[in-house]
Design a protein around this motif. Structure first.
Motif, PDB file in Angstrom:
ATOM      1  N   GLY A  10       0.891  -1.258  -0.092  1.00 57.53           N
ATOM      2  CA  GLY A  10       0.023   0.100   0.099  1.00 57.53           C
ATOM      3  C   GLY A  10       0.743   1.227  -0.214  1.00 57.53           C
ATOM      4  N   THR A  11       2.051   1.113   0.760  1.00 57.43           N
ATOM      5  CA  THR A  11       2.796   2.365   0.846  1.00 57.43           C
ATOM      6  C   THR A  11       3.253   2.613  -0.654  1.00 57.43           C
ATOM      7  OG1 THR A  11       3.406   1.968   3.113  1.00 57.43           O
ATOM      8  CG2 THR A  11       4.921   3.253   2.086  1.00 57.43           C
ATOM      9  N   ILE A  12       3.872   1.510  -1.080  1.00 60.78           N
ATOM     10  CA  ILE A  12       4.545   1.800  -2.518  1.00 60.78           C
ATOM     11  C   ILE A  12       3.525   2.131  -3.519  1.00 60.78           C
ATOM     12  CG2 ILE A  12       5.652   0.355  -4.559  1.00 60.78           C
ATOM     13  CD1 ILE A  12       6.828  -1.281  -2.144  1.00 60.78           C
ATOM     14  N   LEU A  13       2.303   1.632  -3.595  1.00 60.36           N
ATOM     15  CA  LEU A  13       1.285   2.206  -4.431  1.00 60.36           C
ATOM     16  C   LEU A  13       0.876   3.543  -4.237  1.00 60.36           C
ATOM     17  CD1 LEU A  13      -0.592  -1.007  -4.818  1.00 60.36           C
ATOM     18  CD2 LEU A  13       0.897  -0.291  -6.402  1.00 60.36           C
ATOM     19  N   ALA A  14       0.675   3.779  -3.061  1.00 62.58           N
ATOM     20  CA  ALA A  14       0.738   5.352  -2.603  1.00 62.58           C
ATOM     21  C   ALA A  14       1.579   6.351  -3.231  1.00 62.58           C
ATOM     22  CB  ALA A  14       0.448   5.601  -1.071  1.00 62.58           C
ATOM     23  N   TRP A  15       2.695   5.915  -3.011  1.00 62.32           N
ATOM     24  CA  TRP A  15       3.790   6.595  -3.583  1.00 62.32           C
ATOM     25  C   TRP A  15       4.018   6.766  -5.237  1.00 62.32           C
ATOM     26  CZ3 TRP A  15       7.463   4.978  -7.107  1.00 62.32           C
ATOM     27  CH2 TRP A  15       8.379   6.033  -7.486  1.00 62.32           C
ATOM     28  N   ALA A  16       3.538   5.605  -5.644  1.00 56.77           N
ATOM     29  CA  ALA A  16       3.801   5.625  -7.399  1.00 56.77           C
ATOM     30  C   ALA A  16       2.448   6.246  -7.547  1.00 56.77           C
ATOM     31  CB  ALA A  16       3.440   4.237  -7.626  1.00 56.77           C
ATOM     32  N   ALA A  17       1.325   6.359  -7.225  1.00 58.19           N
ATOM     33  CA  ALA A  17       0.221   7.020  -7.637  1.00 58.19           C
ATOM     34  C   ALA A  17       0.389   8.478  -7.511  1.00 58.19           C
ATOM     35  CB  ALA A  17      -1.196   6.495  -6.876  1.00 58.19           C
ATOM     36  N   THR A  18       0.861   8.972  -6.323  1.00 63.50           N
ATOM     37  CA  THR A  18       1.156  10.259  -5.865  1.00 63.50           C
ATOM     38  C   THR A  18       2.137  10.968  -6.804  1.00 63.50           C
ATOM     39  OG1 THR A  18       0.343  10.039  -3.641  1.00 63.50           O
ATOM     40  CG2 THR A  18       1.432  12.133  -4.149  1.00 63.50           C
ATOM     41  N   HIS A  19       3.314  10.253  -6.890  1.00 58.17           N
ATOM     42  CA  HIS A  19       4.437  10.626  -7.904  1.00 58.17           C
ATOM     43  C   HIS A  19       4.099  10.733  -9.467  1.00 58.17           C
ATOM     44  CE1 HIS A  19       8.578  11.441  -8.873  1.00 58.17           C
ATOM     45  NE2 HIS A  19       8.280  10.913  -9.856  1.00 58.17           N
ATOM     46  N   HIS A  20       3.365   9.838  -9.713  1.00 62.21           N
ATOM     47  CA  HIS A  20       2.928   9.721 -11.141  1.00 62.21           C
ATOM     48  C   HIS A  20       1.867  10.967 -11.373  1.00 62.21           C
ATOM     49  CE1 HIS A  20       3.138   7.851 -15.027  1.00 62.21           C
ATOM     50  NE2 HIS A  20       1.666   8.143 -15.243  1.00 62.21           N
ATOM     51  N   LEU A  21       1.024  11.107 -10.811  1.00 68.34           N
ATOM     52  CA  LEU A  21       0.178  12.291 -10.712  1.00 68.34           C
ATOM     53  C   LEU A  21       0.744  13.489 -10.836  1.00 68.34           C
ATOM     54  CD1 LEU A  21      -2.817  13.351 -11.029  1.00 68.34           C
ATOM     55  CD2 LEU A  21      -2.794  13.368  -8.530  1.00 68.34           C
ATOM     56  N   LEU A  22       1.637  13.697 -10.026  1.00 69.96           N
ATOM     57  CA  LEU A  22       2.103  15.018  -9.633  1.00 69.96           C
ATOM     58  C   LEU A  22       3.341  15.273 -10.635  1.00 69.96           C
ATOM     59  CD1 LEU A  22       2.530  15.460  -5.740  1.00 69.96           C
ATOM     60  CD2 LEU A  22       0.666  16.610  -7.332  1.00 69.96           C
ATOM     61  N   ALA A  23       3.919  14.330 -10.958  1.00 72.01           N
ATOM     62  CA  ALA A  23       5.044  14.462 -11.888  1.00 72.01           C
ATOM     63  C   ALA A  23       4.243  14.906 -13.354  1.00 72.01           C
ATOM     64  CB  ALA A  23       5.959  13.514 -12.162  1.00 72.01           C
ATOM     65  N   GLY A  24       3.032  14.012 -13.654  1.00 69.20           N
ATOM     66  CA  GLY A  24       2.651  14.140 -14.902  1.00 69.20           C
ATOM     67  C   GLY A  24       2.027  15.709 -15.063  1.00 69.20           C
ATOM     68  N   ILE A  25       1.607  16.345 -13.842  1.00 68.57           N
ATOM     69  CA  ILE A  25       1.107  17.442 -14.162  1.00 68.57           C
ATOM     70  C   ILE A  25       2.191  18.407 -14.298  1.00 68.57           C
ATOM     71  CG2 ILE A  25      -0.132  19.585 -12.495  1.00 68.57           C
ATOM     72  CD1 ILE A  25      -1.770  17.385 -11.057  1.00 68.57           C
TER      73      ILE A  25
END
Length: 128
Positions: A73-88
């Motif tokens: 869950g921690t890894i997926l939370a990091w991945a989702a947050t990072h991917h969203l913010l880096a994409g923006i």
């Protein structure tokens, strides 16, 4: 083919290369996208299984012990947050917003920091 007088390195030590902060954010954006893509089928199957009923939900929970659920869950939370913010961040830079060197470095640091905070928050929530 290298000539005897070339000054190019023969051995490239990848651990000695220092990437700029923007490159690190960009590489992690790609890595988080791959991770999210690979996690999608098991997550979809888990969601489908958990929605069948209480017994199926408990069976799903018993597949992974609690510490592994927290780690995943921690890894997926990091991945989702990072991917969203880096994409923006990338989209804004594509249209010219924040593409100056200082601003780009600051936004890369912000993306890395916020994604790390989201992962730590997910781990904390998983422990409580």
């Amino acid at each position: 083919m290298a000539k005897p007088g070339d000054a190019r390195p023969v051995f490239l030590d990848l651990f000695r290369i220092r990437f700029p902060i923007g490159a690190i954010a960009s590489i992690l954006h790609r890595a988080s996208g791959v991770l999210l893509f690979l996690a999608l089928p098991p997550l979809a199957l888990g969601l489908e299984m958990s929605l069948r009923g209480e017994a199926q939900f408990e069976a799903l929970r018993s597949l992974l012990p609690a510490p592994w659920r927290i780690v995943i869950g921690t890894i997926l939370a990091w991945a989702a947050t990072h991917h969203l913010l880096a994409g923006i961040r990338h989209l804004l830079m594509d249209v010219g917003v924040g593409s100056a060197l200082g601003t780009a470095r600051a936004s890369a640091r912000a993306v890395l920091a916020i994604a790390l905070l989201a992962a730590l928050f997910a781990a904390w929530r998983g422990l409580s």
